[in-house]
Design an enzyme around this catalytic site. Structure first.
Site, mmCIF file in Angstrom:
data_model
loop_
_atom_site.group_PDB
_atom_site.id
_atom_site.type_symbol
_atom_site.label_atom_id
_atom_site.label_comp_id
_atom_site.label_asym_id
_atom_site.label_seq_id
_atom_site.Cartn_x
_atom_site.Cartn_y
_atom_site.Cartn_z
ATOM 1 N N TYR A 176 9.331 5.600 16.184
ATOM 2 C CA TYR A 176 9.344 5.852 14.744
ATOM 3 C C TYR A 176 10.470 6.821 14.395
ATOM 4 C CZ TYR A 176 7.597 6.816 10.046
ATOM 5 O OH TYR A 176 7.479 6.929 8.675
ATOM 6 N N LYS A 215 13.811 5.967 12.071
ATOM 7 C CA LYS A 215 14.088 6.704 10.843
ATOM 8 C C LYS A 215 15.405 7.476 10.927
ATOM 9 C CE LYS A 215 10.515 5.364 8.534
ATOM 10 N NZ LYS A 215 10.685 4.462 7.378
ATOM 11 N N THR A 243 -0.657 8.444 3.849
ATOM 12 C CA THR A 243 -0.530 6.993 3.808
ATOM 13 C C THR A 243 -1.558 6.397 4.771
ATOM 14 O OG1 THR A 243 1.089 6.897 5.620
ATOM 15 C CG2 THR A 243 1.955 7.189 3.369
ATOM 16 N N SER A 257 0.843 -1.201 0.000
ATOM 17 C CA SER A 257 0.000 0.000 0.000
ATOM 18 C C SER A 257 0.872 1.241 0.000
ATOM 19 C CB SER A 257 -0.921 0.025 1.228
ATOM 20 O OG SER A 257 -0.151 0.157 2.419
ATOM 21 N N GLY A 258 0.225 2.392 -0.120
ATOM 22 C CA GLY A 258 0.885 3.678 0.056
ATOM 23 C C GLY A 258 2.097 3.897 -0.827
#
Length: 259
Positions: free
Chosen positions: A164, A168, A199, A28-29
């Protein structure tokens, strides 16, 4: 004149015909977009994710897309994935480490187990896949594109989770370190850092008028990005257009990180 090297045209520089690519998180996204973009450029694209049914739909759109179920947080899945790719289509030319998850918890509430699980997908998985791909490259040109985020470059508090952001940001550090180690092996490692693109993970934020206004207010172009606006950056990093580029972070963020 004879003996002169043929200079490729701009179209040839970006052409991926005959190349093999892997995109994780392709169900997806942005991941699905990345798979479509590389396939449109001529590559055979292995599209990996946990939701196999979505990958099958993606493969129906383009015969160059090969769907394969894989949980990138699982070491066994990662090894099996790379063994299958190498056995069926040979070593990778392009690896796009795109799979990513978030815990959804605020830093004061996030449990250590959830934090570790995010890193397993967002950081450990990409490292291991890069390692596996580099080991079998055997002198071939390999371009690794780690999909980071502006959250890995600057703080976006009060939005965004600690795990997160850590994953990243770690991916950017990993990108630079691997580029330094593998430059002489013909392996280039770069990071793509998207800004605000809608997203599944951030849909609720985009649906909230106040949050959307916050994005618009703090982005130089005063709007979120469209997925198509990542195509050029991805193709640049994946193709022969960037043969002298490694260890870099390419932010596609409408000016967010330049504030």
């Amino acid at each position: 004149m004879t003996g002169q090297a043929t200079v490729p045209t701009p179209a040839e520089i970006f052409d991926l015909t005959g190349r093999t690519a892997l995109v994780t998180g392709a169900s997806s996204g942005l991941g699905a977009r990345f798979a479509r973009t590389l396939a449109a450029a001529g590559a055979t694209v292995w599209a990996a994710a946990r939701r196999k049914e979505r990958l099958d739909e993606l493969a129906l759109e383009n015969a160059r897309v090969r769907p394969v179920a894989c949980d990138v947080s699982s070491e066994a899945d990662r090894i099996a994935l790379m063994e299958r790719i190498t056995g069926e289509t040979g070593p990778l030319d392009v690896l796009v480490n795109n799979a990513g998850v978030g815990s959804g918890a605020r830093p004061l509430d996030e449990e250590s187990g959830a934090f570790a699980q995010v890193l397993a997908t967002n950081l450990i998985g990409p490292f291991h896949l890069a390692q596996l791909a580099a080991k079998v490259a055997d002198g071939r040109e390999l371009s690794i594109v780690n999909v980071s985020s502006i959250v890995g470059v600057v703080a976006t508090a009060p939005r965004g989770g600690a795990s997160y952001a850590a994953g990243k940001a770690g991916l950017i550090g990993l990108t630079r370190q691997l580029a330094g180690h593998w430059g002489t092996r013909h392996v280039r490692v770069n990071a793509l850092a998207p800004g605000w693109f809608r997203t599944e993970m951030n849909a609720a934020m985009f649906d909230d008028p106040a949050s959307l206004k916050w994005i618009e207010r703090n982005t130089m172009v005063r709007r979120p990005g469209s997925p198509a606006e990542l195509d050029g950056a991805l193709l640049f990093l994946a193709s022969a257009a960037s043969t002298y580029v490694t260890g870099q972070v390419l932010a596609v963020d409408g000016g967010w990180t330049a504030r």
